[in-house]
Structure formats: structure tokens, C-alpha cells
Scaffold this motif. Structure first.
Motif, PDB file in Angstrom:
ATOM      1  N   LEU A   1     -65.306 -27.526  14.331  1.00 20.29           N
ATOM      2  CA  LEU A   1     -63.893 -27.600  13.962  1.00 20.29           C
ATOM      3  C   LEU A   1     -63.665 -28.650  12.878  1.00 20.29           C
ATOM      4  O   LEU A   1     -62.950 -28.410  11.892  1.00 20.29           O
ATOM      5  N   ASP A   2     -64.277 -29.816  13.041  1.00 19.04           N
ATOM      6  CA  ASP A   2     -64.117 -30.881  12.047  1.00 19.04           C
ATOM      7  C   ASP A   2     -64.668 -30.451  10.689  1.00 19.04           C
ATOM      8  O   ASP A   2     -64.104 -30.782   9.641  1.00 19.04           O
TER       9      ASP A   2
ATOM     10  N   GLY B   1     -57.929 -12.625  12.773  1.00 20.58           N
ATOM     11  CA  GLY B   1     -59.342 -12.971  12.755  1.00 20.58           C
ATOM     12  C   GLY B   1     -59.552 -14.467  12.847  1.00 20.58           C
ATOM     13  O   GLY B   1     -60.374 -14.950  13.632  1.00 20.58           O
ATOM     14  N   PHE B   2     -58.789 -15.213  12.061  1.00 23.95           N
ATOM     15  CA  PHE B   2     -58.861 -16.670  12.113  1.00 23.95           C
ATOM     16  C   PHE B   2     -58.454 -17.187  13.484  1.00 23.95           C
ATOM     17  O   PHE B   2     -59.119 -18.055  14.065  1.00 23.95           O
ATOM     18  N   PHE B   3     -57.332 -16.677  13.997  1.00 27.22           N
ATOM     19  CA  PHE B   3     -56.843 -17.144  15.292  1.00 27.22           C
ATOM     20  C   PHE B   3     -57.870 -16.895  16.393  1.00 27.22           C
ATOM     21  O   PHE B   3     -58.077 -17.731  17.279  1.00 27.22           O
ATOM     22  N   SER B   4     -58.515 -15.745  16.353  1.00 24.17           N
ATOM     23  CA  SER B   4     -59.501 -15.393  17.364  1.00 24.17           C
ATOM     24  C   SER B   4     -60.696 -16.344  17.323  1.00 24.17           C
ATOM     25  O   SER B   4     -61.130 -16.868  18.365  1.00 24.17           O
ATOM     26  N   VAL B   5     -61.228 -16.574  16.125  1.00 20.01           N
ATOM     27  CA  VAL B   5     -62.394 -17.455  15.987  1.00 20.01           C
ATOM     28  C   VAL B   5     -62.058 -18.887  16.402  1.00 20.01           C
ATOM     29  O   VAL B   5     -62.811 -19.532  17.138  1.00 20.01           O
ATOM     30  N   ILE B   6     -60.915 -19.383  15.928  1.00 21.97           N
ATOM     31  CA  ILE B   6     -60.553 -20.763  16.245  1.00 21.97           C
ATOM     32  C   ILE B   6     -60.209 -20.909  17.729  1.00 21.97           C
ATOM     33  O   ILE B   6     -60.513 -21.936  18.344  1.00 21.97           O
ATOM     34  N   THR B   7     -59.597 -19.885  18.321  1.00 22.50           N
ATOM     35  CA  THR B   7     -59.316 -19.921  19.760  1.00 22.50           C
ATOM     36  C   THR B   7     -60.619 -20.069  20.553  1.00 22.50           C
ATOM     37  O   THR B   7     -60.698 -20.876  21.493  1.00 22.50           O
ATOM     38  N   GLU B   8     -61.629 -19.314  20.187  1.00 26.21           N
ATOM     39  CA  GLU B   8     -62.921 -19.419  20.870  1.00 26.21           C
ATOM     40  C   GLU B   8     -63.502 -20.823  20.731  1.00 26.21           C
ATOM     41  O   GLU B   8     -64.058 -21.374  21.699  1.00 26.21           O
ATOM     42  N   MET B   9     -63.353 -21.408  19.548  1.00 23.76           N
ATOM     43  CA  MET B   9     -63.886 -22.743  19.315  1.00 23.76           C
ATOM     44  C   MET B   9     -63.107 -23.799  20.091  1.00 23.76           C
ATOM     45  O   MET B   9     -63.680 -24.756  20.605  1.00 23.76           O
TER      46      MET B   9
ATOM     47  N   GLU C   1     -52.513 -20.775  21.433  1.00 20.21           N
ATOM     48  CA  GLU C   1     -51.379 -21.522  20.897  1.00 20.21           C
ATOM     49  C   GLU C   1     -51.861 -22.682  20.025  1.00 20.21           C
ATOM     50  O   GLU C   1     -51.345 -22.921  18.928  1.00 20.21           O
ATOM     51  N   GLN C   2     -52.878 -23.391  20.500  1.00 17.20           N
ATOM     52  CA  GLN C   2     -53.421 -24.512  19.739  1.00 17.20           C
ATOM     53  C   GLN C   2     -54.088 -24.027  18.454  1.00 17.20           C
ATOM     54  O   GLN C   2     -53.933 -24.645  17.398  1.00 17.20           O
ATOM     55  N   ALA C   3     -54.800 -22.910  18.535  1.00 17.54           N
ATOM     56  CA  ALA C   3     -55.475 -22.364  17.359  1.00 17.54           C
ATOM     57  C   ALA C   3     -54.468 -21.968  16.282  1.00 17.54           C
ATOM     58  O   ALA C   3     -54.672 -22.235  15.092  1.00 17.54           O
ATOM     59  N   ILE C   4     -53.375 -21.327  16.690  1.00 13.01           N
ATOM     60  CA  ILE C   4     -52.332 -20.932  15.733  1.00 13.01           C
ATOM     61  C   ILE C   4     -51.740 -22.160  15.062  1.00 13.01           C
ATOM     62  O   ILE C   4     -51.533 -22.192  13.845  1.00 13.01           O
ATOM     63  N   ALA C   5     -51.469 -23.198  15.854  1.00  8.34           N
ATOM     64  CA  ALA C   5     -50.893 -24.429  15.309  1.00  8.34           C
ATOM     65  C   ALA C   5     -51.867 -25.116  14.350  1.00  8.34           C
ATOM     66  O   ALA C   5     -51.471 -25.583  13.265  1.00  8.34           O
ATOM     67  N   LEU C   6     -53.136 -25.171  14.715  1.00  6.41           N
ATOM     68  CA  LEU C   6     -54.137 -25.816  13.872  1.00  6.41           C
ATOM     69  C   LEU C   6     -54.255 -25.111  12.528  1.00  6.41           C
ATOM     70  O   LEU C   6     -54.236 -25.748  11.467  1.00  6.41           O
ATOM     71  N   PHE C   7     -54.378 -23.791  12.587  1.00  5.66           N
ATOM     72  CA  PHE C   7     -54.560 -23.048  11.340  1.00  5.66           C
ATOM     73  C   PHE C   7     -53.303 -23.109  10.473  1.00  5.66           C
ATOM     74  O   PHE C   7     -53.388 -23.246   9.240  1.00  5.66           O
ATOM     75  N   SER C   8     -52.141 -23.022  11.087  1.00  6.08           N
ATOM     76  CA  SER C   8     -50.888 -23.112  10.328  1.00  6.08           C
ATOM     77  C   SER C   8     -50.762 -24.460   9.642  1.00  6.08           C
ATOM     78  O   SER C   8     -50.283 -24.553   8.501  1.00  6.08           O
TER      79      SER C   8
END
Length: 203
Positions: free
Chosen positions: A89-90, A135-143, A162-169
Motif C-alpha cells: 500500500l505504501d 477494479g481499483f476498489f477491489s484490489v485495494i480492498t483485498e490489500m 469503505e476504506q479502499a474507496i476513501a483511500l483511492f479517492s
């Protein structure tokens, strides 16, 4: 004139998409015309319609391929950090919020470079962009879920998404805002990237 071989036709097709990807990311979908795109691809204007029915159709392909390339890059980053989702993630934050990425939208992620354009487009373009986002949300959610497990933190799938959506946004927003002031205040533009990168790593 000699008939184009399938191989040559595909090569020309790919050249148009590559030129359009750079042109759309730099000038916006409405900011560059077909004639300019074809010139950048070193082809004639008339040849465009042998490959695409309209510039809108080309834009859909640019969005599709742009997100596909970015998701491939994410997969590569995950492979580089097989034992640490936090490190992966970093790495993503560092790469996405890099000065190089900000200053070269023509080769950057479609998510930020085309976000404003897609907001003005119709359902087809927004649906293609949505597909890329998912696609982004799915990958980041898994991470995020993997990171929670590795750190001993309880997190269910809904919370992770929810966290993945916030991070990517936040990543996209930070890059867009930094680009908006980079010519008037390079120092502020850099500060925006650094501040958001720092905060994202604290999540």
C-alpha cells in the motif's frame, strides 16, 4: 493501394490508441481533435475511420486500456511485497503521489488524468470509468483486508471496501489538486502530495 495485413492494421490501431492516450490525458478529450491525434500517430486523418467510428468510441478504448495498464501495475506492486500488504500500500501511495506522476499526465493513470472529462461525458464513458474504479476498489480492498489480518486488526469486508474507496479517492483528489497549482506554486503542489502521502500511510 496494397491491402493492409492484419498485423499492420493492429499496429496502426494500437498507435492511434497510444497517441490518443497521451493527447487525452494532456489536453482532455474535448481539447484535441482527430486530425491532431492522427498526426501524433503519424497517420492520415482519413485513416481514423478504418479503426473507430467516432472520437467517443476511441475515448472508451483509451479509458479501458488506461485502467487496465494501471491495474497491471498494481498487480506488479503486490508481487513485489508478497509478505506485507502495508508495504505494498505504501508503495502504491509513493508511486501515485510522486512528482513524476503529477508532472507527466500524458503517461500517468487515467483515473486522475481523465476524471474531469469523464464527469462531463455520457453514460458509456462513465460506465467504462466505473468499471476501472471497481477494479481499483477491489484490489485495494483485498490489500486493506490483508493488512488488517497481518496487523491483528479486525475489519470486515464492508469496512475494508469503505476504506479502499476513501483511500483511492484521496489519492486521485490529491493528484488533481496538486496539478491545479503546480505552475503558480510548485512548493504548494509538492506540499499537497507530501501531506496526503503522509496521511494515507497513517491509515
Amino acid at each position: 493501394m496494397p491491402r493492409l495485413t492484419p498485423e499492420r492494421k493492429k499496429l496502426n490501431h494500437d498507435k492511434i490508441i497510444e497517441a490518443a492516450g497521451r493527447g487525452f490525458r494532456t489536453h482532455g478529450v474535448s481539447g484535441i481533435g482527430i486530425a491532431e491525434l492522427m498526426k501524433a500517430a503519424e497517420m492520415t486523418h482519413g485513416g481514423f475511420y478504418n479503426h473507430f467510428g467516432s472520437k467517443d468510441e476511441l475515448a472508451l478504448e483509451v479509458i479501458r486500456q488506461g485502467f487496465g495498464s494501471s491495474l497491471g501495475n498494481l498487480a506488479g506492486i503486490r508481487e513485489e511485497h508478497p509478505g506485507s500488504a502495508r508495504a505494498a500500500l505504501d508503495h502504491i501511495f509513493d508511486q501515485y503521489l510522486a512528482v513524476e506522476h503529477r508532472d507527466h499526465p500524458e503517461i500517468g493513470c487515467a483515473s486522475a488524468a481523465l476524471v474531469t472529462d469523464v464527469g462531463r461525458e455520457g453514460v458509456a464513458a462513465q460506465s467504462e470509468y466505473q468499471h476501472g474504479l471497481e477494479g481499483f476498489f477491489s484490489v485495494i480492498t483485498e490489500m486493506v483486508l490483508e493488512n488488517a489480518s497481518q496487523s491483528g486488526t479486525h475489519l470486515d469486508a464492508e469496512q475494508a471496501r469503505e476504506q479502499a474507496i476513501a483511500l483511492f479517492s484521496q489519492m486521485v483528489g490529491a493528484l488533481v489538486v496538486s496539478r491545479a497549482v503546480v505552475r503558480s506554486s510548485p512548493a504548494l503542489a509538492d506540499e499537497i502530495l507530501k501531506a496526503n502521502n503522509s496521511r494515507l500511510k497513517q491509515v
